[in-house]
Enzyme design. Structure first.
Site, PDB file in Angstrom:
ATOM      1  N   GLU A 207     -33.794 -10.992 -37.318  1.00 45.54           N
ATOM      2  CA  GLU A 207     -33.099  -9.861 -37.932  1.00 45.54           C
ATOM      3  C   GLU A 207     -33.438  -9.885 -39.413  1.00 45.54           C
ATOM      4  O   GLU A 207     -32.883 -10.665 -40.182  1.00 45.54           O
ATOM      5  CB  GLU A 207     -31.589  -9.973 -37.703  1.00 45.54           C
ATOM      6  CG  GLU A 207     -31.174  -9.910 -36.245  1.00 45.54           C
ATOM      7  CD  GLU A 207     -31.485  -8.578 -35.593  1.00 45.54           C
ATOM      8  OE1 GLU A 207     -31.639  -7.578 -36.328  1.00 45.54           O
ATOM      9  OE2 GLU A 207     -31.570  -8.528 -34.359  1.00 45.54           O
ATOM     10  N   CYS A 245     -29.321  -5.505 -45.669  1.00 46.96           N
ATOM     11  CA  CYS A 245     -30.623  -5.181 -45.070  1.00 46.96           C
ATOM     12  C   CYS A 245     -30.681  -3.745 -44.566  1.00 46.96           C
ATOM     13  O   CYS A 245     -31.765  -3.167 -44.490  1.00 46.96           O
ATOM     14  CB  CYS A 245     -30.928  -6.154 -43.934  1.00 46.96           C
ATOM     15  SG  CYS A 245     -29.680  -6.176 -42.630  1.00 46.96           S
TER      16      CYS A 245
END
Length: 477
Positions: A207, A245
């Site tokens: 991720e 993110c």
């Protein structure tokens, strides 16, 4: 470390983690941990990142509670074998897919959401029946210490362990043999993780992040400018002061509408954070001096400094960077080639909004694309002509908390996904189980091979009767 890992492996081998009761007990205990330690969590996240309790509950505590409760209510369905259609050629037989745990898994979490990015994957690992080692980020020391000191008091310490430490500890952990590695962090570190995992052929979920763009189609959404501006500000500066993110990294808009959009963003920033945002308690601080310096260097680039149209104040002592807007910084500047991971929003102007597709495709695949538009043609083009982990129209960040959708990247933004059932799947192997019967076994009636039989075989493959034909033609020994 070797002793602890062997204990975890033994716990998995003896079936300690496989029962539904064990998994539910751990999830209930995790929920109890969050509820009991809520104030301690608030304090730790304030120490590490200066987060407000409302932001903490929204992005950390609430996320974990929602995820754990969802897993708890769905677990009996997730672990049940799934019956599958078996073609006639296998008659009589039955087939099913059985989700089984990988075994001993390693979870390495990130510092920007040090609670949710540690415990949300752990929920998936527990639900799937694995033993696990959790490695929190050393960049969030208060949260790391809290997890290491208190989580073992709630969870089964013979099956789940928390390991603290810096890069040297992470390196030691990666050199061990794992059955699955789940990593949240930067692409540069992910390359190291993959390299070490490859030595043992260990499957990984990465991720990562990337430069997530937002497309602002003024012509179709100008009547909703106020709402759109609030959602852009919320998606850029709301989560951990841009250190996310899936936060907006840059914004694309037609040149003739840029000034109006900027003014709308300024008004919302003033409303959210006041005249002097440095005094606001509603915006998080930069994680450490190193990252303050990194973002400062981006803004102090002579080619970039002149593009600042709002903000730009930096207080290194307080680890504070004012919400900042740039207009048309050079495309080759670091601020447009590296992930910003901070409270800075570059706005890039285009002649036509349709050019945004080409602009995005000229760069690495992002974790998310946000598009503010009511133009159905443009929506279809964005979906079909770009590649990203997700696409969200007319909002930001909300896809992260939708458990019915997978969350994950593609290409440089990562691979593999989690959240909800996808978290369970990320830590499970789907084992195919086929059960045959000894009933009906025909003896060959003809010599083995000839052209006549070849025609029958071709026909049989078309109509799914080929096992019966093979038996009748004597091709099954």
């Amino acid at each position: 470390m070797d002793t602890h890992l062997e204990e975890l492996r033994q716990s998995f081998r003896n079936g300690r983690t496989r029962s539904l009761e064990w998994r539910k007990k751990q999830l209930i205990s995790l929920i109890q941990f969050i509820q009991d330690k809520e104030n301690a969590i608030f304090e730790a996240l304030f120490q590490d990142l200066g987060k407000h309790p409302v932001e903490i509950y929204r992005d950390e505590v609430g996320i974990v509670l929602k995820s754990a409760n969802n897993a708890l209510s769905c677990l009996h369905k997730w672990i049940a074998p799934k019956k599958k259609y078996v073609p006639l050629l296998f008659f009589p037989a039955k087939g099913e897919v059985l989700p089984e745990p990988y075994g001993l898994v390693l979870i390495i979490s990130s510092w920007n959401f040090p609670l949710s990015l540690a415990l949300d994957p752990l929920i998936g690992a527990i639900s799937a029946g694995n033993t696990a080692v959790l490695k929190p980020s050393e960049y969030a020391p208060a949260c790391s210490s809290l997890l290491a000191a208190t989580l073992p008091l709630y969870l089964d310490d013979k099956a789940i362990k928390v390991v603290e430490g810096g890069a040297d500890i992470s390196e030691q952990l990666l050199q061990q043999k794992w059955d699955k590695i789940f990593f949240t962090g930067s692409p540069s570190v992910a390359k190291i993780v993959m390299s070490e995992a490859a030595k043992h052929l260990t499957p990984v979920t990465l991720e990562l992040g990337g430069k997530c763009p937002a497309i602002f189609d003024y012509s179709s959404v100008h009547s909703n400018m106020k709402v759109a501006a609030k959602r852009i500000v919320g998606g850029k500066w709301g989560p951990c002061s841009g250190q996310a993110c899936i936060g907006i990294d840059y914004l694309l808009v037609e040149d003739k509408f840029a000034s109006e959009l900027i003014e709308s963003l300024k008004r919302v920033l003033k409303k959210f954070y006041g005249e002097n945002s440095r005094n606001s308690t509603s915006i998080a601080r930069i994680v450490n001096e190193k990252h303050v310096e990194r973002i400062s260097n981006m803004l102090n680039d002579p080619k970039v400094a002149g593009c600042i149209v709002h903000g730009g104040l930096i207080d290194k002592q307080k680890r504070f960077i004012e919400p900042t807007i740039l207009l048309n910084p050079p495309i080759d500047a670091n601020i447009m080639t590296e992930e910003i991971f901070g409270p800075v929003l570059p706005i890039i102007t285009l002649d036509k909004i349709e050019e945004s597709i080409e602009f995005i495709n000229a760069r690495p695949k992002p974790l998310a694309i946000y598009a503010f538009t009511e133009d159905e043609t443009l929506k279809k083009r964005i979906i079909s002509e770009t590649s990203s982990g997700s696409v969200t129209f007319n909002d930001t960040m909300v896809q992260f908390v939708c458990d019915s959708l997978p969350f994950g990247g593609v290409g440089q933004s990562g691979f593999g996904s989690y959240h909800g059932k996808y978290s369970f799947d990320a830590f499970s192997h789907d084992k195919a189980v086929l059960q045959r019967s000894f009933f009906i076994e025909l003896e060959p009636r003809y010599p083995p091979w000839n052209d006549f039989k070849l025609k029958f075989i071709r026909l049989a493959y078309r109509f799914d009767y080929f096992r019966l034909v093979l038996l009748l033609l004597g091709l099954k020994k």
